[in-house]
Design a protein around this motif. Sequence first.
Motif, PDB file in Angstrom:
ATOM      1  N   ARG A  88       0.838  -1.203   0.000  1.00 28.36           N
ATOM      2  CA  ARG A  88       0.000   0.000   0.000  1.00 28.36           C
ATOM      3  C   ARG A  88       0.874   1.254   0.000  1.00 28.36           C
ATOM      4  O   ARG A  88       0.634   2.191  -0.766  1.00 28.36           O
ATOM      5  CB  ARG A  88      -0.926   0.010   1.215  1.00 28.36           C
ATOM      6  CG  ARG A  88      -1.857   1.221   1.251  1.00 28.36           C
ATOM      7  CD  ARG A  88      -2.774   1.237   2.451  1.00 28.36           C
ATOM      8  NE  ARG A  88      -3.723   0.130   2.381  1.00 28.36           N
ATOM      9  CZ  ARG A  88      -3.745  -0.917   3.219  1.00 28.36           C
ATOM     10  NH1 ARG A  88      -2.878  -0.993   4.194  1.00 28.36           N
ATOM     11  NH2 ARG A  88      -4.634  -1.863   3.066  1.00 28.36           N
ATOM     12  N   ARG A  89       1.900   1.289   0.827  1.00 27.92           N
ATOM     13  CA  ARG A  89       2.802   2.452   0.872  1.00 27.92           C
ATOM     14  C   ARG A  89       3.521   2.642  -0.452  1.00 27.92           C
ATOM     15  O   ARG A  89       3.654   3.769  -0.938  1.00 27.92           O
ATOM     16  CB  ARG A  89       3.820   2.299   2.002  1.00 27.92           C
ATOM     17  CG  ARG A  89       3.365   2.845   3.322  1.00 27.92           C
ATOM     18  CD  ARG A  89       4.501   3.006   4.321  1.00 27.92           C
ATOM     19  NE  ARG A  89       5.472   1.921   4.330  1.00 27.92           N
ATOM     20  CZ  ARG A  89       5.349   0.793   5.023  1.00 27.92           C
ATOM     21  NH1 ARG A  89       4.294   0.594   5.765  1.00 27.92           N
ATOM     22  NH2 ARG A  89       6.281  -0.133   4.976  1.00 27.92           N
ATOM     23  N   LEU A  90       3.996   1.546  -1.040  1.00 28.64           N
ATOM     24  CA  LEU A  90       4.685   1.643  -2.332  1.00 28.64           C
ATOM     25  C   LEU A  90       3.769   2.261  -3.385  1.00 28.64           C
ATOM     26  O   LEU A  90       4.169   3.161  -4.126  1.00 28.64           O
ATOM     27  CB  LEU A  90       5.155   0.262  -2.799  1.00 28.64           C
ATOM     28  CG  LEU A  90       6.355  -0.338  -2.097  1.00 28.64           C
ATOM     29  CD1 LEU A  90       6.528  -1.802  -2.506  1.00 28.64           C
ATOM     30  CD2 LEU A  90       7.616   0.456  -2.406  1.00 28.64           C
ATOM     31  N   VAL A  91       2.546   1.761  -3.464  1.00 25.14           N
ATOM     32  CA  VAL A  91       1.604   2.238  -4.481  1.00 25.14           C
ATOM     33  C   VAL A  91       1.204   3.682  -4.215  1.00 25.14           C
ATOM     34  O   VAL A  91       1.160   4.503  -5.131  1.00 25.14           O
ATOM     35  CB  VAL A  91       0.372   1.311  -4.569  1.00 25.14           C
ATOM     36  CG1 VAL A  91      -0.715   1.911  -5.449  1.00 25.14           C
ATOM     37  CG2 VAL A  91       0.785  -0.065  -5.104  1.00 25.14           C
ATOM     38  N   GLN A  92       0.944   4.022  -2.986  1.00 22.18           N
ATOM     39  CA  GLN A  92       0.513   5.390  -2.686  1.00 22.18           C
ATOM     40  C   GLN A  92       1.613   6.426  -2.913  1.00 22.18           C
ATOM     41  O   GLN A  92       1.315   7.574  -3.202  1.00 22.18           O
ATOM     42  CB  GLN A  92       0.035   5.495  -1.241  1.00 22.18           C
ATOM     43  CG  GLN A  92      -1.335   4.899  -1.039  1.00 22.18           C
ATOM     44  CD  GLN A  92      -1.794   5.086   0.375  1.00 22.18           C
ATOM     45  OE1 GLN A  92      -1.158   4.655   1.325  1.00 22.18           O
ATOM     46  NE2 GLN A  92      -2.926   5.747   0.518  1.00 22.18           N
ATOM     47  N   ASN A  93       2.856   6.030  -2.764  1.00 22.42           N
ATOM     48  CA  ASN A  93       3.957   6.989  -2.843  1.00 22.42           C
ATOM     49  C   ASN A  93       4.673   7.005  -4.181  1.00 22.42           C
ATOM     50  O   ASN A  93       5.609   7.771  -4.368  1.00 22.42           O
ATOM     51  CB  ASN A  93       4.953   6.725  -1.715  1.00 22.42           C
ATOM     52  CG  ASN A  93       4.339   7.009  -0.361  1.00 22.42           C
ATOM     53  OD1 ASN A  93       3.678   8.022  -0.182  1.00 22.42           O
ATOM     54  ND2 ASN A  93       4.530   6.103   0.574  1.00 22.42           N
ATOM     55  N   CYS A  94       4.246   6.185  -5.124  1.00 22.84           N
ATOM     56  CA  CYS A  94       4.914   6.166  -6.424  1.00 22.84           C
ATOM     57  C   CYS A  94       4.257   7.144  -7.394  1.00 22.84           C
ATOM     58  O   CYS A  94       3.167   7.648  -7.160  1.00 22.84           O
ATOM     59  CB  CYS A  94       4.925   4.750  -7.009  1.00 22.84           C
ATOM     60  SG  CYS A  94       3.336   4.138  -7.614  1.00 22.84           S
TER      61      CYS A  94
END
Length: 151
Positions: A88-94
């Motif tokens: 979730r963090r990877l997707v939200q911050n990319c």
Amino acid sequence: ADGLGRTYRQEPPNSDEFVVVGTLEPRKQPVQILEAFEALNAGGRVASLCFAGRMGWLSVEDKRRLLKAFDEHPWVRWVDGPDDETLRRLVQNCRATIYLSLAEGFGSPPVESLALGTPCVVSAVIPSVLDMPSNGQVRIAPDDGAALIEA
């Protein structure tokens, strides 16, 4: 995905990283994606790449090619088997996700990316996006490397 919008990002990220979600396997074309980013970075554009998923059943040469790139290029990385919160963090911050699969039964990652407010570059043949408006998506032919670079 957060269908209720509680974790929907409010601002575009300052990131130049694109995230590829899923097992590294031939139909998801990780080597072709890597080659597109090699061309981008060689051409003077700054674009980082993250593969988020387990190592799958690649040929020996493709696996070697990816592992070598993870060691040699500072702009590419691999997150092996991320848990839900990490993903979730990877997707939200990319900047955007990439889902360049040649074939899928449904294909959840593009829908999950969009539900979190993250645009995606997606194969135009993925069933999960075919009945959706194209908002937030750049749909390309899955075998078109030039279209991936342009996207």
